[in-house]
Design an enzyme around this catalytic site. Structure first.
Site, PDB file in Angstrom:
ATOM      1  CE  LYS A  54      -0.390  16.937 -82.400  1.00  0.00           C
ATOM      2  NZ  LYS A  54       0.894  17.515 -82.923  1.00  0.00           N
ATOM      3  CB  SER A  55      -0.364  14.693 -74.374  1.00  0.00           C
ATOM      4  OG  SER A  55      -1.031  13.562 -74.867  1.00  0.00           O
ATOM      5  N   GLY A  56       0.906  17.749 -75.476  1.00  0.00           N
ATOM      6  CA  GLY A  56       1.637  18.909 -74.969  1.00  0.00           C
ATOM      7  C   GLY A  56       3.129  18.643 -74.816  1.00  0.00           C
ATOM      8  CG  HIS A 109       5.163   9.861 -78.487  1.00  0.00           C
ATOM      9  ND1 HIS A 109       4.667  10.818 -77.641  1.00  0.00           N
ATOM     10  CD2 HIS A 109       5.358  10.498 -79.685  1.00  0.00           C
ATOM     11  CE1 HIS A 109       4.569  11.983 -78.288  1.00  0.00           C
ATOM     12  NE2 HIS A 109       4.988  11.807 -79.520  1.00  0.00           N
ATOM     13  CB  SER A 139      -4.430  17.729 -81.121  1.00  0.00           C
ATOM     14  OG  SER A 139      -3.161  18.236 -81.392  1.00  0.00           O
ATOM     15  CE1 TYR A 194      -1.975  21.421 -74.778  1.00  0.00           C
ATOM     16  CE2 TYR A 194      -4.147  22.056 -73.994  1.00  0.00           C
ATOM     17  CZ  TYR A 194      -3.117  22.180 -74.911  1.00  0.00           C
ATOM     18  OH  TYR A 194      -3.245  23.068 -75.955  1.00  0.00           O
ATOM     19  CB  THR A 229       2.519  32.276 -73.639  1.00  0.00           C
ATOM     20  OG1 THR A 229       3.299  33.020 -74.580  1.00  0.00           O
ATOM     21  CG2 THR A 229       2.738  32.798 -72.228  1.00  0.00           C
ATOM     22  CG  PHE A 230      -0.880  28.838 -78.294  1.00  0.00           C
ATOM     23  CD1 PHE A 230      -0.723  27.492 -78.589  1.00  0.00           C
ATOM     24  CD2 PHE A 230      -1.422  29.665 -79.264  1.00  0.00           C
ATOM     25  CE1 PHE A 230      -1.099  26.977 -79.820  1.00  0.00           C
ATOM     26  CE2 PHE A 230      -1.801  29.156 -80.499  1.00  0.00           C
ATOM     27  CZ  PHE A 230      -1.645  27.809 -80.773  1.00  0.00           C
ATOM     28  CG  MET A 233       6.124  28.099 -76.864  1.00  0.00           C
ATOM     29  SD  MET A 233       5.532  26.624 -75.999  1.00  0.00           S
ATOM     30  CE  MET A 233       5.786  25.329 -77.201  1.00  0.00           C
TER      31      MET A 233
HETATM   32  P1  A3P Z   1      -3.645  21.573 -80.771  1.00  0.00           P
HETATM   33  O1  A3P Z   1      -3.452  20.792 -82.039  1.00  0.00           O
HETATM   34  O2  A3P Z   1      -4.903  21.189 -80.051  1.00  0.00           O
HETATM   35  O3  A3P Z   1      -3.534  23.047 -80.957  1.00  0.00           O
HETATM   36  P2  A3P Z   1       2.504  17.657 -78.963  1.00  0.00           P
HETATM   37  O4  A3P Z   1       3.663  18.586 -78.798  1.00  0.00           O
HETATM   38  O5  A3P Z   1       2.432  16.599 -77.901  1.00  0.00           O
HETATM   39  O6  A3P Z   1       2.460  17.096 -80.344  1.00  0.00           O
HETATM   40  O7  A3P Z   1       1.160  18.493 -78.738  1.00  0.00           O
HETATM   41  C1  A3P Z   1       0.762  19.476 -79.670  1.00  0.00           C
HETATM   42  C2  A3P Z   1      -0.416  20.206 -79.098  1.00  0.00           C
HETATM   43  O8  A3P Z   1       0.033  21.054 -78.020  1.00  0.00           O
HETATM   44  C3  A3P Z   1      -1.066  21.136 -80.131  1.00  0.00           C
HETATM   45  O9  A3P Z   1      -2.463  21.169 -79.775  1.00  0.00           O
HETATM   46  C4  A3P Z   1      -0.369  22.457 -79.828  1.00  0.00           C
HETATM   47  O10 A3P Z   1      -1.051  23.589 -80.298  1.00  0.00           O
HETATM   48  C5  A3P Z   1      -0.364  22.394 -78.302  1.00  0.00           C
HETATM   49  N1  A3P Z   1       0.574  23.340 -77.670  1.00  0.00           N
HETATM   50  C6  A3P Z   1       1.901  23.455 -77.878  1.00  0.00           C
HETATM   51  N2  A3P Z   1       2.399  24.477 -77.152  1.00  0.00           N
HETATM   52  C7  A3P Z   1       1.358  25.024 -76.464  1.00  0.00           C
HETATM   53  C8  A3P Z   1       1.219  26.118 -75.553  1.00  0.00           C
HETATM   54  N3  A3P Z   1       2.247  26.897 -75.211  1.00  0.00           N
HETATM   55  N4  A3P Z   1      -0.016  26.381 -75.059  1.00  0.00           N
HETATM   56  C9  A3P Z   1      -1.080  25.625 -75.397  1.00  0.00           C
HETATM   57  N5  A3P Z   1      -1.019  24.573 -76.259  1.00  0.00           N
HETATM   58  C10 A3P Z   1       0.189  24.279 -76.796  1.00  0.00           C
END
Ligand code: A3P
Length: 301
Positions: A54-56, A109, A139, A194, A229-230, A233
């Site tokens: 969950k770090s991006g 991981h 997250s 992130y 971008t969020f 994606m």
């Molecule tokens: P949130 O649950 O806080 O929204 P991982 O891929 O390591 O599992 O991380 C998932 C987290 O990254 C989620 O966080 C997801 O929404 C966020 N994420 C994925 N793509 C992103 C983007 N383009 N911009 C911002 N956050 C993103």
């Protein structure tokens, strides 16, 4: 045995098991296979993306995929990012890894001690992505509610305790980041956060290109950023995981692309939980020269 292989057509009995003090999931990971990873032969062109969950990770996977494609989304095929950039620790990746064409870009991981020893001979490249751990916790809590392979928490308090005790897949956040950060000089290593990506995605993409020796034109770079971008994606079925079957993700219970912001923990943590977390952070990180951005207000976005 906790991590025996699961016969085809049978739903695995997903359970945490500890391998060398690191929590894995039966039905997804096998200790015999994970143990072998440190002996894998690494090529100079290999790239490893390392994260605590969950770090991006998926964000970086999209960025790396788009950099490889020089910003051309049509060249990235319709493959899901988890196929384009697979997990090395997930069952049976070894053979595919050995025979794959270069550059082999992989994610993991796993902690430092379980990754290929070749990486410490500065063969291959390592990108570690970190996120402020309060947002990671939140997250991860939401992900536990929709990911079938993770135990559904009773409530946020229940999950908070499990996270603090490292009783989750990938174990303790502090151990994970320290294991990678404190050994970074042994590797060809790039550390990104992130929050930096939230603040200035293009600057981070440029740093990654520089680290990988990729020479993209300004408009190619614009396209990499645009497709990472969020919003874009969230609408891209190769990265939003909406194509994953219900046997893996329960889409009714939440979206993978959830909030994508900094400071969402403030809506979940009590004051007491936040103070407890801060104390633990100070204690665990006292000898680690890393700081985090905890609030969107502290970023000029
Ligand atoms: P949130 O649950 O806080 O929204 P991982 O891929 O390591 O599992 O991380 C998932 C987290 O990254 C989620 O966080 C997801 O929404 C966020 N994420 C994925 N793509 C992103 C983007 N383009 N911009 C911002 N956050 C993103």
């Amino acid at each position: 045995m906790a991590d025996a292989p699961v016969p085809k057509n049978q739903t695995p009995d997903y359970k945490l098991f500890s391998f060398q003090d690191f929590n894995l999931i039966s039905g997804i990971h096998l200790s015999d296979e994970v143990e072998q990873i440190k002996n894998w032969a690494i090529r100079d062109s290999d790239v490893f993306l390392l994260t605590y969950p969950k770090s991006g990770t998926t964000w970086l996977k999209q960025i790396l995929t788009m950099i490889e494609a020089k910003g051309d989304i049509t060249a990235t095929s319709n493959q899901m990012v988890l196929e384009t950039i697979p997990w090395i620790e997930v069952l049976h990746d070894k053979e595919k890894f050995t025979t794959a064409a270069s550059p082999r870009i992989r994610s993991s991981h796993l902690p430092y001690k379980l990754l290929p020893r070749d990486l410490t001979k500065k063969r291959g490249k390592v990108i570690y992505v970190a996120r402020n751990p309060k947002d990671v916790l939140v997250s991860y809590f939401h992900f536990h509610n929709c990911a079938v392979m993770l135990e559904t928490p009773k409530d946020f308090n229940d999950f908070f305790e499990k996270f603090m005790q490292g009783k989750v897949f990938a174990s303790n956040w502090f151990e994970h980041i320290k294991s990678w950060y404190l050994h970074r000089h042994e590797m060809d290593h790039l550390y990104v956060t992130y929050e930096e990506m939230i603040q200035d995605l293009r600057a981070v993409v440029e740093r990654i290109c520089c680290f990988l020796g990729k020479d993209l034109s300004s408009s190619e770079m614009d396209n990499v950023v645009m497709h990472s971008t969020f919003e874009n994606m969230s609408n891209n079925s190769s990265v939003n995981y909406k194509r994953l079957p219900e046997t893996l993700l329960n889409h009714q219970k939440g979206a993978f692309m959830r909030k994508g912001t900094v400071g969402n923990w403030k809506k979940h943590f009590t004051v007491a939980q936040s103070e407890r977390f801060d104390l633990m952070f100070q204690e665990e990180m006292k000898n680690v020269p890393l700081s985090f951005v905890w609030d969107i207000k502290d970023l000029s976005v």
